[in-house]
Design an enzyme around this catalytic site. Structure first.
Site, PDB file in Angstrom:
ATOM      1  N   SER A  41       0.829  -1.216   0.000  1.00  0.00           N
ATOM      2  CA  SER A  41       0.000   0.000   0.000  1.00  0.00           C
ATOM      3  C   SER A  41       0.862   1.264   0.000  1.00  0.00           C
ATOM      4  O   SER A  41       0.333   2.376   0.006  1.00  0.00           O
ATOM      5  CB  SER A  41      -0.933   0.018   1.218  1.00  0.00           C
ATOM      6  OG  SER A  41      -0.207  -0.171   2.413  1.00  0.00           O
ATOM      7  N   ASN A 128      -2.164  -2.449  13.209  1.00  0.00           N
ATOM      8  CA  ASN A 128      -3.619  -2.291  13.152  1.00  0.00           C
ATOM      9  C   ASN A 128      -4.101  -1.057  13.919  1.00  0.00           C
ATOM     10  O   ASN A 128      -4.930  -0.297  13.426  1.00  0.00           O
ATOM     11  CB  ASN A 128      -4.313  -3.550  13.681  1.00  0.00           C
ATOM     12  CG  ASN A 128      -3.957  -4.774  12.854  1.00  0.00           C
ATOM     13  OD1 ASN A 128      -3.351  -4.646  11.788  1.00  0.00           O
ATOM     14  ND2 ASN A 128      -4.313  -5.955  13.346  1.00  0.00           N
ATOM     15  N   HIS A 174     -40.233  23.250 -10.403  1.00  0.00           N
ATOM     16  CA  HIS A 174     -40.295  22.381 -11.595  1.00  0.00           C
ATOM     17  C   HIS A 174     -39.564  23.008 -12.782  1.00  0.00           C
ATOM     18  O   HIS A 174     -39.903  22.729 -13.935  1.00  0.00           O
ATOM     19  CB  HIS A 174     -41.751  22.094 -12.006  1.00  0.00           C
ATOM     20  CG  HIS A 174     -42.635  21.713 -10.869  1.00  0.00           C
ATOM     21  ND1 HIS A 174     -42.863  20.412 -10.496  1.00  0.00           N
ATOM     22  CD2 HIS A 174     -43.328  22.475  -9.987  1.00  0.00           C
ATOM     23  CE1 HIS A 174     -43.677  20.377  -9.457  1.00  0.00           C
ATOM     24  NE2 HIS A 174     -43.973  21.624  -9.113  1.00  0.00           N
ATOM     25  N   SER A 295     -13.623  26.409 -27.241  1.00  0.00           N
ATOM     26  CA  SER A 295     -13.792  25.166 -27.973  1.00  0.00           C
ATOM     27  C   SER A 295     -12.664  25.049 -28.993  1.00  0.00           C
ATOM     28  O   SER A 295     -12.147  26.045 -29.477  1.00  0.00           O
ATOM     29  CB  SER A 295     -15.150  25.186 -28.687  1.00  0.00           C
ATOM     30  OG  SER A 295     -15.121  24.350 -29.824  1.00  0.00           O
ATOM     31  N   LYS A 301     -17.557  29.770 -29.018  1.00  0.00           N
ATOM     32  CA  LYS A 301     -17.924  29.141 -27.757  1.00  0.00           C
ATOM     33  C   LYS A 301     -17.149  29.661 -26.563  1.00  0.00           C
ATOM     34  O   LYS A 301     -15.968  29.961 -26.648  1.00  0.00           O
ATOM     35  CB  LYS A 301     -17.689  27.621 -27.829  1.00  0.00           C
ATOM     36  CG  LYS A 301     -18.620  26.866 -28.725  1.00  0.00           C
ATOM     37  CD  LYS A 301     -20.050  26.715 -28.201  1.00  0.00           C
ATOM     38  CE  LYS A 301     -20.148  25.833 -26.996  1.00  0.00           C
ATOM     39  NZ  LYS A 301     -19.960  24.420 -27.328  1.00  0.00           N
ATOM     40  N   GLU A 308     -19.025  22.449 -14.755  1.00  0.00           N
ATOM     41  CA  GLU A 308     -19.267  21.114 -15.337  1.00  0.00           C
ATOM     42  C   GLU A 308     -18.361  20.068 -14.684  1.00  0.00           C
ATOM     43  O   GLU A 308     -18.791  18.953 -14.384  1.00  0.00           O
ATOM     44  CB  GLU A 308     -19.015  21.138 -16.846  1.00  0.00           C
ATOM     45  CG  GLU A 308     -20.094  21.879 -17.614  1.00  0.00           C
ATOM     46  CD  GLU A 308     -19.758  21.966 -19.099  1.00  0.00           C
ATOM     47  OE1 GLU A 308     -20.529  21.434 -19.884  1.00  0.00           O
ATOM     48  OE2 GLU A 308     -18.730  22.560 -19.457  1.00  0.00           O
ATOM     49  N   TYR A 335      -9.362  -6.685  12.793  1.00  0.00           N
ATOM     50  CA  TYR A 335      -8.742  -6.163  11.575  1.00  0.00           C
ATOM     51  C   TYR A 335      -8.793  -7.207  10.458  1.00  0.00           C
ATOM     52  O   TYR A 335      -8.584  -8.406  10.685  1.00  0.00           O
ATOM     53  CB  TYR A 335      -7.279  -5.767  11.830  1.00  0.00           C
ATOM     54  CG  TYR A 335      -6.602  -5.258  10.562  1.00  0.00           C
ATOM     55  CD1 TYR A 335      -6.674  -3.914  10.209  1.00  0.00           C
ATOM     56  CD2 TYR A 335      -5.948  -6.131   9.691  1.00  0.00           C
ATOM     57  CE1 TYR A 335      -6.108  -3.448   9.031  1.00  0.00           C
ATOM     58  CE2 TYR A 335      -5.371  -5.673   8.506  1.00  0.00           C
ATOM     59  CZ  TYR A 335      -5.454  -4.332   8.186  1.00  0.00           C
ATOM     60  OH  TYR A 335      -4.892  -3.882   7.028  1.00  0.00           O
ATOM     61  N   GLN A 340      -7.263  -2.083   4.148  1.00  0.00           N
ATOM     62  CA  GLN A 340      -6.279  -1.345   3.347  1.00  0.00           C
ATOM     63  C   GLN A 340      -6.971  -0.612   2.189  1.00  0.00           C
ATOM     64  O   GLN A 340      -6.453   0.379   1.683  1.00  0.00           O
ATOM     65  CB  GLN A 340      -5.206  -2.304   2.834  1.00  0.00           C
ATOM     66  CG  GLN A 340      -4.062  -1.619   2.107  1.00  0.00           C
ATOM     67  CD  GLN A 340      -2.842  -2.514   2.008  1.00  0.00           C
ATOM     68  OE1 GLN A 340      -2.163  -2.756   2.998  1.00  0.00           O
ATOM     69  NE2 GLN A 340      -2.568  -3.021   0.825  1.00  0.00           N
ATOM     70  N   LYS A 343      -8.343   3.498   2.002  1.00  0.00           N
ATOM     71  CA  LYS A 343      -7.553   4.732   1.915  1.00  0.00           C
ATOM     72  C   LYS A 343      -7.670   5.495   0.609  1.00  0.00           C
ATOM     73  O   LYS A 343      -7.873   6.710   0.626  1.00  0.00           O
ATOM     74  CB  LYS A 343      -6.074   4.414   2.177  1.00  0.00           C
ATOM     75  CG  LYS A 343      -5.828   4.076   3.623  1.00  0.00           C
ATOM     76  CD  LYS A 343      -4.449   3.520   3.867  1.00  0.00           C
ATOM     77  CE  LYS A 343      -4.442   2.742   5.149  1.00  0.00           C
ATOM     78  NZ  LYS A 343      -5.405   1.597   5.156  1.00  0.00           N
TER      79      LYS A 343
HETATM   80  N1  ARG Z   1      -1.162  -1.329   5.198  1.00  0.00           N
HETATM   81  C1  ARG Z   1      -2.072  -1.843   6.162  1.00  0.00           C
HETATM   82  C2  ARG Z   1      -3.445  -1.166   6.008  1.00  0.00           C
HETATM   83  O1  ARG Z   1      -3.488  -0.175   5.385  1.00  0.00           O
HETATM   84  C3  ARG Z   1      -1.564  -1.607   7.542  1.00  0.00           C
HETATM   85  C4  ARG Z   1      -2.098  -2.569   8.545  1.00  0.00           C
HETATM   86  C5  ARG Z   1      -1.632  -3.954   8.246  1.00  0.00           C
HETATM   87  N2  ARG Z   1      -2.027  -4.861   9.276  1.00  0.00           N
HETATM   88  C6  ARG Z   1      -1.949  -6.185   9.106  1.00  0.00           C
HETATM   89  N3  ARG Z   1      -2.348  -6.923  10.088  1.00  0.00           N
HETATM   90  N4  ARG Z   1      -1.528  -6.720   7.993  1.00  0.00           N
HETATM   91  O2  ARG Z   1      -4.448  -1.598   6.520  1.00  0.00           O
END
Ligand code: ARG
Length: 475
Positions: A41, A128, A174, A295, A301, A308, A335, A340, A343
């Site tokens: 990641s 975690n 409307h 344009s 234009k 938009e 967890y 992951q 994000k």
């Molecule tokens: N890169 C992981 C995430 O974003 C970090 C946590 C990883 N934890 C694990 N038990 N593999 O969630």
């Protein structure tokens, strides 16, 4: 925050990745190179690095305070982490995909800088609780920035509203001409909508600002840590009371994405109005060259690309909300690596909302010019004062429904005669109902029609002026 590019391993031309160094000796074999990539990641969670460093510094401080590591060791760790911060900021920190994620990348670099003591940093915590802490610190920061963006956008709207309390614009239901309104009243509606957005983000912040650090992998830790100390150090309001909940809660991200979706929905609605206001059919505004595009083929234009794009980008944020809900829906405690996936959508939503708020602020600061003359013509050339004729009769004792039916007939015959209500002679009015007198003309003039709607929250100029004062004060 700046981001620095993540590099592929450059150790050998044909690298055979081994088990990541951060994993235990349980692993003998190498991870498949494609899985190394798939698992990592670091390419996106590098976004969290400053928060990761700050969180780790607080953790090191707590470990020393609790006698788990020595004061000297903590001082060394904190200085090493600070050095990584400087390296990152000066674009000298280049983790590779073998580092897997930002947490391992930092720990590895720290150990390279400070030696074996770097390996003590991870005592009494897990990635975690660490990643949960980082994400919350990040989001807390970003929410504040988005809230500032909302205030700047409101300021841009208020500047127009101040100039246009007595500028009239057709009001629609409307998308049919309904009743004329004050242009300021129209713009102030968006100030109110975004004020709720601001408040919603403040409320979300309360649930973002709870600290999971010290929950460990899932069950807490055998060390005598002080979770309240680290939480306080990092500016959290509370700590999670259940370690399983601490590491597996992403409700705050869902809440944020829902709040962000509403910000986008509001910007998108205004964008839609700006787009048709700028069309030749409406012609209520012109867009300055600073905020309109041309344009490649049609030389005449001038396109409203900014609104938009805002309207178009709204879907991304809605999508991220849906994706986040889907990530959590089937997850057992605690967890799971699925987290992951929380994000990229979150980061993209944050960036999108900030960029759209900024673009819309610039659009209203510099791009939108209302055309009062065209607006005045628009409100004068329709039947949007018909309700006022009915109100006129009702005020003279005619039951409203009866008056309403009568005015409907007047509109029909006027349309057939290609006349507006203001063009009817006093004899024509009187033949429709004896209650009509000369003052009917004043009562249905657009300015009077707007001024008269002076009920609380209405478009009457007095109401709009006090609403404007309240909005400015709040800003
Ligand atoms: N890169 C992981 C995430 O974003 C970090 C946590 C990883 N934890 C694990 N038990 N593999 O969630």
């Amino acid at each position: 925050m700046r981001s620095s590019p993540v590099q592929q391993s450059s150790s050998s031309p044909n690298p055979v990745p081994s088990a990541p160094e951060a994993w235990s000796q349980r692993f003998e074999g190498a991870l498949h190179p494609a899985i190394v990539l798939f698992n990592a990641s670091i390419s996106f969670d590098i976004e969290l690095i400053e928060y990761d460093l700050t969180g780790s510094q607080a953790h090191a401080k707590m470990l020393a305070r609790q006698g788990i590591i020595s004061e000297d060791e903590a001082t060394t760790l904190i200085a090493g982490l600070e050095q990584i911060r400087q390296e990152y900021r000066s674009n000298q920190f280049h983790p590779t995909v073998e580092d897997e994620d930002v947490h391992f990348a930092v720990e590895k670099r720290l150990t390279a800088i400070v030696g074996d003591v770097g390996k003590k940093l991870h005592t009494a915590r897990s990635r975690n609780d660490q990643v949960g802490t980082d994400t919350r610190l990040y989001l807390r920061d970003q929410i504040q920035q988005i809230q500032q963006g909302i205030k700047a956008f409101q300021a841009a709207l208020l500047k127009h509203a101040e100039q246009h309390v007595e500028t009239l614009i057709p009001g629609y239901t409307h998308l049919q001409r309904a009743q004329p309104i004050s242009l300021a009243h129209h713009l102030l509606a968006y100030v109110e909508m975004t004020e709720r957005d601001w408040q919603r983000l403040r409320d979300v912040s309360k649930r973002v600002n709870i600290c999971p650090l010290g929950a460990g992998a899932l069950a807490g830790t055998t060390f005598k840590i002080d979770r309240h100390f680290t939480a306080l150090e990092l500016g959290f309001d509370q700590v999670y009371t259940n370690s399983l909940d601490a590491v597996s809660d992403r409700d705050f991200s869902v809440e944020f994405l829902a709040a962000a979706s509403l910000v986008m929905a509001h910007l998108s609605r205004l964008s839609e109005e700006v787009i048709f206001w700028a069309s030749q059919e409406f012609g209520f505004i012109t867009l300055t060259d600073a905020c309109a595009t041309g344009s490649s083929i049609m030389p005449q234009k001038k396109n409203p690309d900014v609104p938009e794009l805002v309207r178009g980008k709204t879907g991304r944020v809605f999508g991220h909300l849906q994706a986040m809900l889907t990530v959590i829906k089937g997850l057992p405690l605690a967890y799971n690596k699925d987290f992951q996936e929380d994000k990229e959508g979150l980061f993209d939503a944050v960036k999108t909302v900030k960029a759209c708020l900024e673009a819309m602020t610039i659009l209203f600061d510099e791009g939108v010019v209302f055309k009062p003359q065209r607006l005045a013509e628009a409100v004068a050339e329709d039947f949007s004062n018909a309700t006022d004729v009915a109100d006129y009769l009702a005020a003279k004792g005619v039951p409203f429904r009866e008056a309403y039916n009568l005015v409907g007939k007047v509109v029909r015959t006027s349309l057939a005669a290609q006349k507006l209500l203001k063009d009817l002679t006093i004899d024509e009015w009187k033949s429709l109902h004896p209650a009509f007198e000369e003052d009917i003309y004043a009562a249905i003039a657009p300015r009077q029609v707007v001024a008269a709607r002076n009920s609380f929250g209405g478009t009457g100029f007095d109401q709009v002026r006090s609403a404007l004062a309240v909005a400015k004060e709040r800003l």
